[in-house]
Design a protein around this motif. Structure first.
Motif, PDB file in Angstrom:
ATOM      1  N   LYS A 189       0.830  -1.207   0.000  1.00  0.00           N
ATOM      2  CA  LYS A 189       0.000   0.000   0.000  1.00  0.00           C
ATOM      3  C   LYS A 189       0.866   1.259   0.000  1.00  0.00           C
ATOM      4  O   LYS A 189       0.607   2.209  -0.751  1.00  0.00           O
ATOM      5  CB  LYS A 189      -0.928   0.007   1.224  1.00  0.00           C
ATOM      6  N   PHE A 190       1.894   1.278   0.847  1.00  0.00           N
ATOM      7  CA  PHE A 190       2.790   2.436   0.892  1.00  0.00           C
ATOM      8  C   PHE A 190       3.577   2.542  -0.417  1.00  0.00           C
ATOM      9  O   PHE A 190       3.795   3.645  -0.928  1.00  0.00           O
ATOM     10  CB  PHE A 190       3.755   2.314   2.068  1.00  0.00           C
ATOM     11  N   ALA A 191       4.000   1.404  -0.966  1.00  0.00           N
ATOM     12  CA  ALA A 191       4.746   1.399  -2.225  1.00  0.00           C
ATOM     13  C   ALA A 191       3.898   1.965  -3.361  1.00  0.00           C
ATOM     14  O   ALA A 191       4.389   2.731  -4.199  1.00  0.00           O
ATOM     15  CB  ALA A 191       5.199  -0.018  -2.562  1.00  0.00           C
ATOM     16  N   LEU A 192       2.605   1.617  -3.378  1.00  0.00           N
ATOM     17  CA  LEU A 192       1.710   2.145  -4.412  1.00  0.00           C
ATOM     18  C   LEU A 192       1.533   3.653  -4.262  1.00  0.00           C
ATOM     19  O   LEU A 192       1.606   4.394  -5.252  1.00  0.00           O
ATOM     20  CB  LEU A 192       0.350   1.449  -4.328  1.00  0.00           C
ATOM     21  N   ALA A 193       1.299   4.107  -3.021  1.00  0.00           N
ATOM     22  CA  ALA A 193       1.131   5.542  -2.784  1.00  0.00           C
ATOM     23  C   ALA A 193       2.388   6.317  -3.193  1.00  0.00           C
ATOM     24  O   ALA A 193       2.306   7.380  -3.825  1.00  0.00           O
ATOM     25  CB  ALA A 193       0.819   5.789  -1.308  1.00  0.00           C
ATOM     26  N   LEU A 194       3.551   5.776  -2.847  1.00  0.00           N
ATOM     27  CA  LEU A 194       4.814   6.419  -3.211  1.00  0.00           C
ATOM     28  C   LEU A 194       4.990   6.453  -4.726  1.00  0.00           C
ATOM     29  O   LEU A 194       5.405   7.466  -5.296  1.00  0.00           O
ATOM     30  CB  LEU A 194       5.982   5.663  -2.569  1.00  0.00           C
ATOM     31  N   PHE A 195       4.639   5.344  -5.389  1.00  0.00           N
ATOM     32  CA  PHE A 195       4.752   5.262  -6.847  1.00  0.00           C
ATOM     33  C   PHE A 195       3.881   6.319  -7.522  1.00  0.00           C
ATOM     34  O   PHE A 195       4.327   7.008  -8.456  1.00  0.00           O
ATOM     35  CB  PHE A 195       4.360   3.862  -7.304  1.00  0.00           C
ATOM     36  N   LEU A 196       2.650   6.456  -7.072  1.00  0.00           N
ATOM     37  CA  LEU A 196       1.746   7.449  -7.658  1.00  0.00           C
ATOM     38  C   LEU A 196       2.263   8.865  -7.420  1.00  0.00           C
ATOM     39  O   LEU A 196       2.158   9.725  -8.301  1.00  0.00           O
ATOM     40  CB  LEU A 196       0.351   7.295  -7.068  1.00  0.00           C
ATOM     41  N   LEU A 197       2.854   9.104  -6.245  1.00  0.00           N
ATOM     42  CA  LEU A 197       3.359  10.434  -5.912  1.00  0.00           C
ATOM     43  C   LEU A 197       4.553  10.810  -6.782  1.00  0.00           C
ATOM     44  O   LEU A 197       4.560  11.882  -7.410  1.00  0.00           O
ATOM     45  CB  LEU A 197       3.742  10.496  -4.431  1.00  0.00           C
ATOM     46  N   TYR A 198       5.565   9.936  -6.840  1.00  0.00           N
ATOM     47  CA  TYR A 198       6.748  10.335  -7.611  1.00  0.00           C
ATOM     48  C   TYR A 198       6.499  10.261  -9.116  1.00  0.00           C
ATOM     49  O   TYR A 198       7.139  10.966  -9.893  1.00  0.00           O
ATOM     50  CB  TYR A 198       8.019   9.589  -7.186  1.00  0.00           C
ATOM     51  N   SER A 199       5.558   9.416  -9.554  1.00  0.00           N
ATOM     52  CA  SER A 199       5.205   9.396 -10.972  1.00  0.00           C
ATOM     53  C   SER A 199       4.502  10.693 -11.360  1.00  0.00           C
ATOM     54  O   SER A 199       4.779  11.273 -12.417  1.00  0.00           O
ATOM     55  CB  SER A 199       4.302   8.195 -11.283  1.00  0.00           C
ATOM     56  N   SER A 200       3.588  11.161 -10.502  1.00  0.00           N
ATOM     57  CA  SER A 200       2.900  12.429 -10.761  1.00  0.00           C
ATOM     58  C   SER A 200       3.901  13.575 -10.836  1.00  0.00           C
ATOM     59  O   SER A 200       3.852  14.416 -11.748  1.00  0.00           O
ATOM     60  CB  SER A 200       1.875  12.712  -9.659  1.00  0.00           C
ATOM     61  N   PHE A 201       4.819  13.603  -9.886  1.00  0.00           N
ATOM     62  CA  PHE A 201       5.845  14.655  -9.866  1.00  0.00           C
ATOM     63  C   PHE A 201       6.690  14.607 -11.143  1.00  0.00           C
ATOM     64  O   PHE A 201       6.935  15.638 -11.780  1.00  0.00           O
ATOM     65  CB  PHE A 201       6.735  14.483  -8.645  1.00  0.00           C
ATOM     66  N   HIS A 202       7.099  13.409 -11.531  1.00  0.00           N
ATOM     67  CA  HIS A 202       7.991  13.272 -12.679  1.00  0.00           C
ATOM     68  C   HIS A 202       7.295  13.613 -13.992  1.00  0.00           C
ATOM     69  O   HIS A 202       7.853  14.334 -14.828  1.00  0.00           O
ATOM     70  CB  HIS A 202       8.533  11.848 -12.727  1.00  0.00           C
ATOM     71  N   PHE A 203       6.077  13.102 -14.187  1.00  0.00           N
ATOM     72  CA  PHE A 203       5.354  13.400 -15.420  1.00  0.00           C
ATOM     73  C   PHE A 203       5.101  14.904 -15.531  1.00  0.00           C
ATOM     74  O   PHE A 203       5.262  15.503 -16.596  1.00  0.00           O
ATOM     75  CB  PHE A 203       4.028  12.647 -15.469  1.00  0.00           C
ATOM     76  N   GLY A 204       4.689  15.514 -14.427  1.00  0.00           N
ATOM     77  CA  GLY A 204       4.434  16.946 -14.443  1.00  0.00           C
ATOM     78  C   GLY A 204       5.695  17.758 -14.663  1.00  0.00           C
ATOM     79  O   GLY A 204       5.691  18.752 -15.403  1.00  0.00           O
ATOM     80  N   PHE A 250      17.152  10.680 -10.741  1.00  0.00           N
ATOM     81  CA  PHE A 250      18.281  11.205 -11.523  1.00  0.00           C
ATOM     82  C   PHE A 250      17.830  12.178 -12.615  1.00  0.00           C
ATOM     83  O   PHE A 250      18.566  13.106 -12.956  1.00  0.00           O
ATOM     84  CB  PHE A 250      19.088  10.049 -12.119  1.00  0.00           C
ATOM     85  N   MET A 251      16.620  11.989 -13.172  1.00  0.00           N
ATOM     86  CA  MET A 251      16.135  12.958 -14.150  1.00  0.00           C
ATOM     87  C   MET A 251      15.846  14.299 -13.482  1.00  0.00           C
ATOM     88  O   MET A 251      16.060  15.356 -14.077  1.00  0.00           O
ATOM     89  CB  MET A 251      14.880  12.432 -14.848  1.00  0.00           C
TER      90      MET A 251
END
Length: 244
Positions: free
Chosen positions: A34-49, A231-232
């Protein structure tokens, strides 16, 4: 990032950090999905944006830009996921300890679904209105994706928008041609394939985490994304500093 930073340490240090972040993320999926999913959604949102704002030429080092970028990325993910609600649930439910079975019984009202997606497009326009061509191109890909299966919809955005933009940024930032960049990317591609194979072997033997190949691929994508995002972000910061 390693090339732009001109790090004097051997490349193996960079690769070791990359692999360590991937391994830690995989361990997190095993013990706290659950925490891994929440973290994934957070950093993916940050990166895509962050990637979208980079293409618009906006400064990325401020808190306001980070929040705006995260909002843009979250809206993109929202459109893809909500537009494929049942597919998304079926994918996630195969990860043990992540998704309660009774969530599958939730019915989403069609009007609410379409209204939510339309609202997301409006919010996306408000965030990206300074470059209408960019917004229209992005929106067209996301709209077409609504009529495709989940994996195809995400791949359409990821390949035709996100990866294309990131590739152009890397070419410009590192002053490399596409052929030169391909040569430098091959070891990482082969490493990613090997890592995915290890995940498949681990889970087929342990039988504690996943039940199908797409759920395996979802975990794999999360694991390789974390170091990529890290790193990006550093790459964009260094590049922006070089322009100032």
């Amino acid at each position: 990032y390693h090339l732009l930073k001109k790090d004097s340490r051997p490349l193996i240090y960079f690769i070791a950090k990359y692999l360590l972040l991937m391994a830690l993320n995989f361990i997190l999926w095993i013990y706290s999905p659950k925490f891994a999913l929440a973290l994934f959604l957070l950093y993916s949102s940050f990166h895509f944006g962050e990637s979208e704002l980079q293409r618009l030429g906006e400064k990325l080092h401020t808190l306001k830009a980070s929040l705006k970028g995260t909002l843009v990325g979250a809206l993109i993910l929202f459109i893809v996921v909500i537009g494929h609600w049942q597919e998304s649930i079926l994918l996630l439910k195969n990860i043990n300890g992540l998704w309660p079975e009774n969530i599958l019984k939730i019915q989403v009202n069609s009007f609410s679904l379409y209204a939510s997606i339309a609202s997301a497009f409006i919010c996306l326009y408000l965030c990206l209105s300074q470059n209408k061509k960019h917004f229209l191109r992005l929106s067209l890909l996301l709209f077409i994706g609504l009529f495709l299966p989940l994996i195809a919809a995400f791949s359409l955005y990821f390949i035709c928008q996100h990866s294309f933009n990131a590739w152009q940024d890397l070419k410009t930032g590192l002053s490399l041609s596409s052929i030169q960049l391909h040569k430098k990317a091959w070891p990482y591609l082969l490493g990613a394939i090997a890592f995915f194979a290890c995940i498949l072997v681990f889970n087929s033997v342990q039988e504690i985490l996943l039940k199908n190949i797409w759920s395996n691929f979802f975990i794999f994508l999360s694991c390789i994304s974390l170091p990529h995002v890290f790193f990006m972000h550093g790459f964009y910061q260094l590049r922006e500093g070089g322009r100032d």
